[in-house]
Scaffold this motif. Structure first.
Motif, short mmCIF file in Angstrom:
data_model
loop_
_atom_site.label_atom_id
_atom_site.label_comp_id
_atom_site.label_asym_id
_atom_site.label_seq_id
_atom_site.Cartn_x
_atom_site.Cartn_y
_atom_site.Cartn_z
N VAL A 69 -3.14 7.44 -9.06
CA VAL A 69 -2.85 6.05 -8.70
C VAL A 69 -3.13 5.11 -9.87
N PHE A 70 -4.21 5.34 -10.62
CA PHE A 70 -4.47 4.49 -11.79
C PHE A 70 -3.42 4.73 -12.87
N ALA A 71 -2.91 5.96 -12.99
CA ALA A 71 -1.82 6.23 -13.93
C ALA A 71 -0.57 5.46 -13.50
N ALA A 72 -0.33 5.40 -12.20
CA ALA A 72 0.81 4.63 -11.69
C ALA A 72 0.65 3.15 -12.00
N ALA A 73 -0.57 2.64 -11.88
CA ALA A 73 -0.82 1.22 -12.20
C ALA A 73 -0.58 0.96 -13.68
N THR A 74 -1.03 1.88 -14.52
CA THR A 74 -0.80 1.75 -15.96
C THR A 74 0.68 1.84 -16.28
N PHE A 75 1.38 2.76 -15.63
CA PHE A 75 2.83 2.91 -15.79
C PHE A 75 3.53 1.61 -15.43
N GLN A 76 3.13 1.00 -14.33
CA GLN A 76 3.72 -0.27 -13.92
C GLN A 76 3.45 -1.35 -14.95
N ALA A 77 2.21 -1.43 -15.44
CA ALA A 77 1.86 -2.45 -16.44
C ALA A 77 2.67 -2.25 -17.71
N ASP A 78 2.85 -0.99 -18.11
CA ASP A 78 3.64 -0.70 -19.31
C ASP A 78 5.12 -1.08 -19.14
N HIS A 79 5.54 -1.20 -17.90
CA HIS A 79 6.93 -1.58 -17.62
C HIS A 79 7.04 -3.03 -17.13
N GLY A 80 6.03 -3.83 -17.48
CA GLY A 80 6.10 -5.27 -17.24
C GLY A 80 5.66 -5.76 -15.88
#
Length: 185
Positions: A150-161
């Motif tokens: 889930v934290f990887a998903a949050a980072t993924f989202q942040a990296d995509h704006g």
């Protein structure tokens, strides 16, 4: 909307004064050249008061709240019996939203990379609390893996704006990351 008590308004004003003082001093001299004592003097508070609000001068510049899971989100997570990943997505979305100012924080870190350790420290402390909550519901390795996903998903989202992802956006990112992992096997 509930009006804040005088005590809560004063706490917000104190927090804002320290945040503004830290920002002004950093802009003038750089984070490494500013001391906590200088921030406190400019905001007219004691060092003890400073540490009641912020764990570091970087956190003060970013305006980060104390790293903690909000009580209502903690209670909902503890009482819910749904999918661990779904419930973690809900929990992390609430935590990220409670941080506030995500776009401003991201911009500050891009302009001043020396602030990144403060953000990482905040996430590390929050992540540890989330792991503790997840472990109370599931076997330790499974809980740690779910939190990491889930934290990887949050980072993924942040990296995509997406500075403040919703639980549904986190679920979509989890699914996207899982599909990418399966397709590389």
């Amino acid at each position: 909307m509930t009006e804040l008590s005088l005590r809560e308004r004063k706490k917000q004003q104190t927090r804002q004064a320290m945040h503004e003082a830290a920002c002004e001093l950093m802009a003038a001299r750089g984070l490494g050249q500013v001391t906590i004592d200088e921030i406190c003097a400019k905001a007219d508070v004691s060092a003890r008061t400073f540490f009641n609000y912020f764990p570091s001068k970087g956190a003060a510049v970013l305006g980060l709240p104390q790293p903690r899971v909000p009580d209502d989100a903690r209670t909902r997570f503890e009482q819910h019996q749904g999918s661990l990943i779904d419930d973690l997505c809900e929990l992390v979305a609430v935590i990220v939203a409670s941080r506030g100012g995500a776009t401003e924080i991201r911009g500050a870190i891009q302009r001043h990379p020396e602030l990144m350790p403060a953000m990482k420290q905040w996430f590390t402390e929050v992540r540890a609390q989330v792991i503790d909550l997840a472990e109370a519901r599931a076997e330790s390795r499974r809980a740690q893996l779910a939190v990491a996903i889930v934290f990887a998903a949050a980072t993924f989202q942040a990296d995509h704006g997406v500075a403040t992802p919703t639980a549904n956006q986190l679920r979509s990112a989890v699914a996207e990351l899982a599909a990418a992992a399966v397709s590389t096997e």
